[in-house]
Design a protein around this motif. Structure first.
Motif, PDB file in Angstrom:
ATOM      1  N   GLU A  14       0.865  -1.572   0.006  1.00  0.00           N
ATOM      2  CA  GLU A  14       0.051  -0.476   0.034  1.00  0.00           C
ATOM      3  C   GLU A  14       0.914   1.281   0.115  1.00  0.00           C
ATOM      4  OE1 GLU A  14      -4.131  -1.802   2.144  1.00  0.00           O
ATOM      5  OE2 GLU A  14      -2.608  -0.312   3.286  1.00  0.00           O
ATOM      6  N   MET A  15      -0.001   2.719   0.061  1.00  0.00           N
ATOM      7  CA  MET A  15       0.559   3.641  -0.920  1.00  0.00           C
ATOM      8  C   MET A  15       1.553   4.314   0.738  1.00  0.00           C
ATOM      9  SD  MET A  15      -0.288   6.823  -1.996  1.00  0.00           S
ATOM     10  CE  MET A  15      -1.549   7.195  -1.233  1.00  0.00           C
ATOM     11  N   GLY A  16       2.832   4.421   0.909  1.00  0.00           N
ATOM     12  CA  GLY A  16       3.418   5.019   2.293  1.00  0.00           C
ATOM     13  C   GLY A  16       4.035   4.362   2.627  1.00  0.00           C
ATOM     14  N   GLN A  17       3.935   2.903   2.281  1.00  0.00           N
ATOM     15  CA  GLN A  17       4.811   1.501   3.245  1.00  0.00           C
ATOM     16  C   GLN A  17       6.602   1.777   2.259  1.00  0.00           C
ATOM     17  OE1 GLN A  17       3.573  -0.283   5.743  1.00  0.00           O
ATOM     18  NE2 GLN A  17       2.416   0.911   5.642  1.00  0.00           N
ATOM     19  N   GLU A  18       6.737   0.608   2.986  1.00  0.00           N
ATOM     20  CA  GLU A  18       8.269   0.137   2.578  1.00  0.00           C
ATOM     21  C   GLU A  18       8.884  -0.529   1.694  1.00  0.00           C
ATOM     22  OE1 GLU A  18      11.407   1.290   5.116  1.00  0.00           O
ATOM     23  OE2 GLU A  18      12.361  -1.011   5.062  1.00  0.00           O
ATOM     24  N   VAL A  19       9.112  -0.856   0.725  1.00  0.00           N
ATOM     25  CA  VAL A  19       9.610  -1.907  -0.349  1.00  0.00           C
ATOM     26  C   VAL A  19      10.883  -2.342   0.079  1.00  0.00           C
ATOM     27  CG1 VAL A  19       8.789  -2.802  -2.607  1.00  0.00           C
ATOM     28  CG2 VAL A  19       7.484  -1.407  -1.202  1.00  0.00           C
ATOM     29  N   ILE A  79      12.635   1.673  -1.526  1.00  0.00           N
ATOM     30  CA  ILE A  79      11.128   2.285  -1.483  1.00  0.00           C
ATOM     31  C   ILE A  79      10.870   2.300  -0.086  1.00  0.00           C
ATOM     32  CG2 ILE A  79      10.087   3.387  -3.339  1.00  0.00           C
ATOM     33  CD1 ILE A  79      10.784   1.283  -4.816  1.00  0.00           C
ATOM     34  N   GLN A  80      10.837   3.988  -0.124  1.00  0.00           N
ATOM     35  CA  GLN A  80      10.719   4.539   1.554  1.00  0.00           C
ATOM     36  C   GLN A  80      10.595   5.911   1.277  1.00  0.00           C
ATOM     37  OE1 GLN A  80       8.800   3.266   4.444  1.00  0.00           O
ATOM     38  NE2 GLN A  80       8.741   5.044   5.009  1.00  0.00           N
ATOM     39  N   PRO A  81       8.952   6.303   2.022  1.00  0.00           N
ATOM     40  CA  PRO A  81       7.738   5.666   0.796  1.00  0.00           C
ATOM     41  C   PRO A  81       6.910   5.559  -0.222  1.00  0.00           C
ATOM     42  CG  PRO A  81       6.907   8.059   0.731  1.00  0.00           C
ATOM     43  CD  PRO A  81       8.803   7.926   1.056  1.00  0.00           C
ATOM     44  N   SER A  82       6.755   4.350  -0.476  1.00  0.00           N
ATOM     45  CA  SER A  82       5.926   4.220  -1.946  1.00  0.00           C
ATOM     46  C   SER A  82       4.738   4.870  -1.940  1.00  0.00           C
ATOM     47  CB  SER A  82       5.901   2.361  -2.137  1.00  0.00           C
ATOM     48  OG  SER A  82       4.968   2.047  -1.088  1.00  0.00           O
ATOM     49  N   GLU A  83       4.997   4.920  -3.288  1.00  0.00           N
ATOM     50  CA  GLU A  83       3.289   5.688  -4.539  1.00  0.00           C
ATOM     51  C   GLU A  83       3.365   4.515  -6.018  1.00  0.00           C
ATOM     52  OE1 GLU A  83       4.736   9.122  -5.667  1.00  0.00           O
ATOM     53  OE2 GLU A  83       5.077   9.737  -3.293  1.00  0.00           O
TER      54      GLU A  83
END
Lengths: 115, 116
Positions: A14-19, A79-83
């Motif tokens: 989900e958007m905003g999560q770290e990947v 990627i942090q935060p993810s979009e």
């Protein structure tokens, strides 16, 4: 001989999560590349390491993206935060030394979906 | 700046027939490498064939061969005796030979369909 290994193969977040995407290059290869593939932009080089040292990160889209290579057998792309616009297939590739140094061998890719 | 153009978004070929995929590139360099990569539905990018610009002889790999025309800056891929497993996206790529130069320039790809 194992090829380039990437994990996970699929990631939904989900958007905003770290990947965090992971890559194990082919043993003995000294160069490692991270690419992103989208329909709109095709294959884009994000960052390149040589002997574990980042050489060129000019393709990294913005500060939300970071990559590390702590040793010769492992690299991460975070990627942090993810979009949602980060949704793409991310490839890792490695290349050997010497006369074959021009050829890059790709991993199977990680399909990232950011909701 | 170097560019790679694949003008055929999609091609079809009958099984066992021959098909040629086109690639042109633009560069002011005289020494470089050219590649064809295959990307099947599994998404894996697989090296098909590699050509050094300084070599006049066209590279071949089993059923795959290239027609490298350096003056015309053309690098086409010929697939003979097409098989269902050849169905994939095919990408043409360029890389300068200069030491320390690592960046590939990829074309936009050609989707190859193989008809049974």
């Amino acid at each position: 001989d194992a090829g380039v290994i990437q994990s996970p193969r699929h990631e939904v977040t989900e958007m905003g999560q770290e990947v965090t995407l992971r890559c194990k290059p082919i043993s003995g290869h000294n160069s490692l590349f991270w690419y992103r593939q989208t329909m709109m932009r095709g294959l884009e080089l994000l960052i390149y390491f040589n002997n574990n040292v980042p050489i060129d990160d000019s393709g990294m889209p913005e500060d939300r993206f970071s990559a590390k290579m702590p040793n010769a057998s492992f690299s991460t792309l975070k990627i942090q935060p993810s979009e949602p616009r980060d949704s793409a297939v991310y490839f890792c590739a490695s290349s050997p030394r010497g006369s074959e140094a021009d050829t890059q061998y790709f991993g199977p890719g990680t399909r990232l979906t950011v909701l | 700046a170097q560019t790679v153009t694949q003008s055929q978004p999609e091609m079809s070929v009958q099984e066992a027939e021959t098909v040629t995929l086109s690639c042109t590139y633009d560069t002011s360099e005289s020494d470089y490498y050219l590649f064809w990569y295959k990307q099947p539905p599994s998404r894996q990018m697989i090296l098909v064939i590699r050509q050094e610009a300084y070599k006049q002889q066209n590279a071949t790999e089993n059923r795959f061969s290239v027609n490298f025309q350096k003056a015309a800056k053309s690098f086409s891929l010929k697939i003979s005796d097409s098989q269902l497993g050849d169905a994939a996206m095919y990408f043409c790529a360029y890389r300068r030979r200069t030491s320390g130069t690592y960046k590939y320039i990829f074309g936009t790809g050609t989707r190859l369909k193989v008809l049974a």
